[in-house]
Write a protein that holds these residues in place. Sequence first.
Motif, mmCIF file in Angstrom:
data_model
loop_
_atom_site.group_PDB
_atom_site.id
_atom_site.type_symbol
_atom_site.label_atom_id
_atom_site.label_comp_id
_atom_site.label_asym_id
_atom_site.label_seq_id
_atom_site.Cartn_x
_atom_site.Cartn_y
_atom_site.Cartn_z
ATOM 1 N N TRP A 213 0.870 -1.171 0.000
ATOM 2 C CA TRP A 213 0.000 0.000 0.000
ATOM 3 C C TRP A 213 0.911 1.226 0.000
ATOM 4 C CZ3 TRP A 213 -5.276 0.919 -0.091
ATOM 5 C CH2 TRP A 213 -5.703 2.197 0.284
ATOM 6 N N VAL A 214 0.722 2.122 -0.981
ATOM 7 C CA VAL A 214 1.653 3.243 -1.151
ATOM 8 C C VAL A 214 0.909 4.572 -1.051
ATOM 9 C CG1 VAL A 214 3.256 1.913 -2.570
ATOM 10 C CG2 VAL A 214 1.412 3.175 -3.675
ATOM 11 N N MET A 215 1.625 5.581 -0.565
ATOM 12 C CA MET A 215 1.073 6.931 -0.451
ATOM 13 C C MET A 215 2.174 7.936 -0.754
ATOM 14 S SD MET A 215 -1.205 6.390 3.035
ATOM 15 C CE MET A 215 -2.032 7.981 2.969
ATOM 16 N N GLY A 216 1.776 9.088 -1.313
ATOM 17 C CA GLY A 216 2.726 10.159 -1.558
ATOM 18 C C GLY A 216 2.963 10.971 -0.303
ATOM 19 N N ASP A 217 4.115 11.631 -0.212
ATOM 20 C CA ASP A 217 4.412 12.455 0.953
ATOM 21 C C ASP A 217 3.629 13.769 0.932
ATOM 22 O OD1 ASP A 217 6.108 10.477 1.717
ATOM 23 O OD2 ASP A 217 7.966 11.591 1.367
#
Length: 300
Positions: A213-217
């Motif tokens: 699961w990925v998210m941007g800063d």
Amino acid sequence: MAVGARSGHEEPEKRPEQIAEPSAGSAGEPPAAVTGPAEGETVDDEEAQEPGNQRSFWKELPLLVGIALVLALLIKTFLVQAFSIPSDSMMNTLQRGDRVLVDKLTPWFGAEPERGEVVVFHDPGGWLEGEPTPETNLVQDFLSFIGLMPSSEEKDLIKRVIAVGGDTVSCKKGGKVVLNGKPLDETSYIYPGSTPCDDEPFGPIKVPEGSIWVMGDNRQNSLDSRYHQELPGNGTVEVGQVVGRAVVVAWPVNRWATLPVPETFDQPGLNAAAAVAPGALGLAGALPLVLWRRKSLAGR
């Protein structure tokens, strides 16, 4: 160049180092004139060899260029590759125009992405739909081919890994990202002024094994896993789509920096297995007591 005898009867000026010893011939016989090498003989002289060395260099140059290209391709394929940051979704960790070097070697040895790492991955399908492909020239295409520039045809993304296979992740409006029951302190890397997920709360999401699961800063400017939950995988990315981990900002020079894992991902009890361990231990401890009680009751 050969040195010939002087013409006519002019007496050469004699210097001490030019005085020749008498030859073994008859007395008074003048010494033989100094001549160049006979036809077919070579002169062992650095100056005379210089043109030959130049010709040899130009003959070897294509081979050297070929070896350099092969090494560049091997490095691009198996070791590291440069990627350009095209958007603001990872600010301030990464800024638009930064060049990052991505480690492609460790995945070949079975290593999988870990929480907190910044990774480059191929579009899982639909994430970059409608995004235009930039036009390039021949020089850019060549540099992309040997790995010194990213390919414009490859639709890749770069985000931070928040959760891995087996993890449960969630975020409520006004709250923090919660990973396996532990709230994450993300102040060290999310964009100043951003909230963890106020623009798109989610979860709880159980991440499938073999996915991330990925998210941007820059949370309010990042179309990450939160915005693709209607697609296969519910917004997660399969590990097989990951190109590698971004390890360093290589360009521009004044932006040079490494990309370590933030400390918040090292807090105790964050692993999914560790989160259920107390319950499992309690059950294991209670089971003998239950069996003993049942046995004592049956004996009455």
